[in-house]
Enzyme design. Sequence first.
Site, PDB file in Angstrom:
ATOM      1  N   ARG A 290      15.247  47.044  75.470  1.00 15.49           N
ATOM      2  CA  ARG A 290      13.916  47.542  75.087  1.00 15.49           C
ATOM      3  C   ARG A 290      13.910  48.207  73.711  1.00 15.49           C
ATOM      4  NH1 ARG A 290      10.361  47.881  79.367  1.00 15.49           N
ATOM      5  NH2 ARG A 290       9.134  49.391  78.207  1.00 15.49           N
TER       6      ARG A 290
ATOM      7  N   CYS B  56      11.415  51.013  73.487  1.00 19.36           N
ATOM      8  CA  CYS B  56      11.965  52.234  74.034  1.00 19.36           C
ATOM      9  C   CYS B  56      12.101  52.119  75.552  1.00 19.36           C
ATOM     10  CB  CYS B  56      11.136  53.469  73.736  1.00 19.36           C
ATOM     11  SG  CYS B  56      10.877  53.751  71.997  1.00 19.36           S
TER      12      CYS B  56
ATOM     13  N   TRP C 111      13.264  52.251  70.006  1.00 21.86           N
ATOM     14  CA  TRP C 111      12.853  51.239  69.036  1.00 21.86           C
ATOM     15  C   TRP C 111      11.825  51.941  68.172  1.00 21.86           C
ATOM     16  CZ3 TRP C 111       8.361  48.720  67.498  1.00 21.86           C
ATOM     17  CH2 TRP C 111       8.539  47.550  66.738  1.00 21.86           C
TER      18      TRP C 111
ATOM     19  N   LYS D 120      12.793  43.790  73.319  1.00 23.60           N
ATOM     20  CA  LYS D 120      12.390  42.804  74.322  1.00 23.60           C
ATOM     21  C   LYS D 120      10.928  42.963  74.720  1.00 23.60           C
ATOM     22  CE  LYS D 120      13.270  39.623  77.418  1.00 23.60           C
ATOM     23  NZ  LYS D 120      13.318  38.261  76.848  1.00 23.60           N
TER      24      LYS D 120
ATOM     25  N   GLU E 140      14.584  34.532  64.904  1.00 22.65           N
ATOM     26  CA  GLU E 140      14.776  35.867  65.470  1.00 22.65           C
ATOM     27  C   GLU E 140      16.226  36.224  65.730  1.00 22.65           C
ATOM     28  OE1 GLU E 140      12.640  36.715  69.087  1.00 22.65           O
ATOM     29  OE2 GLU E 140      13.039  34.764  69.922  1.00 22.65           O
TER      30      GLU E 140
ATOM     31  N   LYS F  16      13.067  30.784  67.618  1.00 21.44           N
ATOM     32  CA  LYS F  16      14.396  31.144  68.141  1.00 21.44           C
ATOM     33  C   LYS F  16      15.388  31.299  67.000  1.00 21.44           C
ATOM     34  CE  LYS F  16      13.834  32.346  71.310  1.00 21.44           C
ATOM     35  NZ  LYS F  16      12.533  32.322  71.944  1.00 21.44           N
TER      36      LYS F  16
ATOM     37  N   GLU G 169       8.520  26.943  68.801  1.00 18.71           N
ATOM     38  CA  GLU G 169       9.451  27.790  69.561  1.00 18.71           C
ATOM     39  C   GLU G 169      10.877  27.649  69.019  1.00 18.71           C
ATOM     40  OE1 GLU G 169       9.424  30.184  71.388  1.00 18.71           O
ATOM     41  OE2 GLU G 169      11.240  30.212  72.586  1.00 18.71           O
TER      42      GLU G 169
ATOM     43  N   ASN H 131       8.031  56.833  75.769  1.00 16.46           N
ATOM     44  CA  ASN H 131       7.839  55.445  75.350  1.00 16.46           C
ATOM     45  C   ASN H 131       6.346  55.256  75.129  1.00 16.46           C
ATOM     46  OD1 ASN H 131       7.871  52.633  75.098  1.00 16.46           O
ATOM     47  ND2 ASN H 131       7.784  52.313  77.301  1.00 16.46           N
ATOM     48  N   GLY H 132       5.957  54.865  73.926  1.00 19.92           N
ATOM     49  CA  GLY H 132       4.529  54.702  73.626  1.00 19.92           C
ATOM     50  C   GLY H 132       4.233  55.307  72.271  1.00 19.92           C
TER      51      GLY H 132
ATOM     52  N   HIS I  46       0.556  17.624  54.300  1.00 20.51           N
ATOM     53  CA  HIS I  46      -0.507  18.428  53.689  1.00 20.51           C
ATOM     54  C   HIS I  46       0.044  19.688  53.012  1.00 20.51           C
ATOM     55  CE1 HIS I  46      -3.525  15.840  55.445  1.00 20.51           C
ATOM     56  NE2 HIS I  46      -2.882  15.933  56.593  1.00 20.51           N
TER      57      HIS I  46
HETATM   58  O1  M6R Z   1       7.038  39.728  77.515  1.00 21.15           O
HETATM   59  P1  M6R Z   1       6.149  38.802  76.764  1.00 21.15           P
HETATM   60  O2  M6R Z   1       6.277  37.395  77.175  1.00 21.15           O
HETATM   61  O3  M6R Z   1       4.702  39.234  76.781  1.00 21.15           O
HETATM   62  O4  M6R Z   1       6.645  38.912  75.260  1.00 21.15           O
HETATM   63  C1  M6R Z   1       5.992  38.239  74.224  1.00 21.15           C
HETATM   64  C2  M6R Z   1       6.820  38.234  72.974  1.00 21.15           C
HETATM   65  O5  M6R Z   1       7.044  39.542  72.530  1.00 21.15           O
HETATM   66  C3  M6R Z   1       8.161  37.536  73.179  1.00 21.15           C
HETATM   67  O6  M6R Z   1       8.004  36.242  73.637  1.00 21.15           O
HETATM   68  C4  M6R Z   1       8.948  37.513  71.859  1.00 21.15           C
HETATM   69  O7  M6R Z   1       8.329  36.669  70.940  1.00 21.15           O
HETATM   70  C5  M6R Z   1      10.397  37.098  72.124  1.00 21.15           C
HETATM   71  N1  M6R Z   1      11.274  37.848  71.284  1.00 21.15           N
HETATM   72  C6  M6R Z   1      10.640  35.672  71.861  1.00 21.15           C
HETATM   73  O8  M6R Z   1      11.966  35.315  71.994  1.00 21.15           O
END
Ligand code: M6R
Length: 610
Positions: free
Chosen positions: A27, A2, A75, A605, A490, A487, A483, A101-102, A506
Amino acid sequence: MCGIVGYIGKKNAIKVALEGIKRLEYRGYDSSGIVGFHSDLSHPFLKKSVGKIASLEEKLSSIPNASCAIAHTRWATHGEPTVANAHPHHCCNKRIFVVHNGIIENHEFLKGVLSREGHKFISATDTEVLAHLIERGLGLGSLEDTVRDALRHVTGTFGIAVIDSQNPHVLVAARRGSPLLVGVGNDEYFVASDAAAVVNHTKKVIYLNDNEMVVLTPDGFDIFDFSKKKLNKTIDTIDWDIEESKKGGFEHFMQKEIFEAPQVVKNTIGGRIVYKDGEVKLGGLEPVEERLYNVNRFVIVACGTSYYAALVGKYLFEEYARVPVEVEHASEFRYHSLPLDKNTAVIAISQSGETADTLEAIKEAKRKGLLTLGIVNVVGSTIAREVHAGVYNHAGPEIAVASTKAFISQLVVLALMAVYIGRMRLLTSEQAKVILADMLALPDKIVKILKQDAQIKAMAGRYKKFPNFLYLGRKYSWPVALEGALKLKEISYVHAEGYPAGEMKHGPIAVIDKDFPSVVIALRDSVYDKTLSNMQEIKARRGKIIAICENGDKETGNHADDVIFVPKVTEAISPILSVIPLQLFAYHMAIARGADVDKPRNLAKSVTVE
Ligand code: M6R
């Protein structure tokens, strides 16, 4: 999660607030809304919409003039994305409007009490209780007093902005646990979750701390704590420009941010390497230098991509600084009895500096009396202000939900810190110079990788139909595999799993067949032979392989279906290069599959809820 924006001033407040939430859309983007007042308006102008902000804009064909407005991009946490659940929320008689927001944790209880008193609820959100709580106190004091009083009953987290249609010259905002800043312009004032919403109007901002509130009027602002004490806070200057938060000719923010990598590395390194002495200068750590000499163990806490950077950090710190490191999911840190002593330091890695899980982990570490350090991109963010000391990434604003350039900069900071701490211990100047020289050469090497973009795009076209992928790497390349898989998941919604290559036999090897491709990071490093064996095991089961190999390696490609080459570099910083083809591959896979790259479904984000 949010984004909120509030504006009071001479411009059309509705237009300014709308523009502001557009910059905060990263956000959250499942619904949005706006409300504005003007003394000439008989009713508040309220519009809400489900979906991205573009759908709200479509509803705003004629915007009346307004001097005060608040807006929200959502969100969902409580209640599905519907118009009724979209913010702003209002009280029974549509006098008080709130954006939030929260999470209000005791909202069920408060809703029960307020309902019994006759308040009518029309949404399934936790936020609506705030509007009714404030309504309940009206007439007992100023709007500011009423908001303060209402917040006494609330548990949970909030960044809120509140306006009263019968008093259109005042906007009240408050925070506890969710980010909020005040933008100070010329005869105009803002509140926002993030500086991106205000930077095109003003670079002067004040970051509110928990349990602080601000009262904005067209003539100025006052900041108080929740006990009504007036505060004199420093005005900070945002050090980046609006242009940095635009796409700059690229199709998507994610693409732009991947292509920024060479400059990001330069910015992160900038002024921090004293090559002739084999030294690293990190001004942000100088205040705690004495304590760092005595640290005998680090715990790194982080989430998502930042967590994977932390895993690389473990290898780096152990190799170069000879200090043991544990890496913890920030969300789990508080739930187990990790023995910690006064010589343990806790490092938080966070792009946004607002991730609730990471913030709570740091608070827990502070409660235990430990030294806390931050590796944070967003200057002035909550985590950056919470830790004892830290190092900023200087990656510039990262807008795409999928983190790319921030990951690169986190790896650079971790390498710098490993050398910095190593030089306090056994690392010699000559040893340091080897890795530092390679770090200085990174930008040119990244440019060479980015030149393979068209080839990677074509490759994504060939692999777009596969619904599952395995990503494998060993040692420094294992977090890269994790990672790469994240990527792909997501942004293209393709199932992908990252594994240490040695773990494949394993269990995961059972899934390998001709329809289950693997991406293997197979660099000519200290674990090359073993990784090559794993590739052969996959090939023996007719699995397809995309290999990330080193320039000049003519052999490894013989065991793969597709190869992307990266330049050779010291093993410890190889993730900075090898992750880039994986970022580009995920990007092109998402495009090829028709996904919304910058706004992937269900994600936001900045995750400011636990
Ligand atoms: O802002 P931050 O680095 O603390 O965020 C952590 C994760 O939420 C963030 O890296 C998330 O996994 C991203 N969507 C990855 O692309």
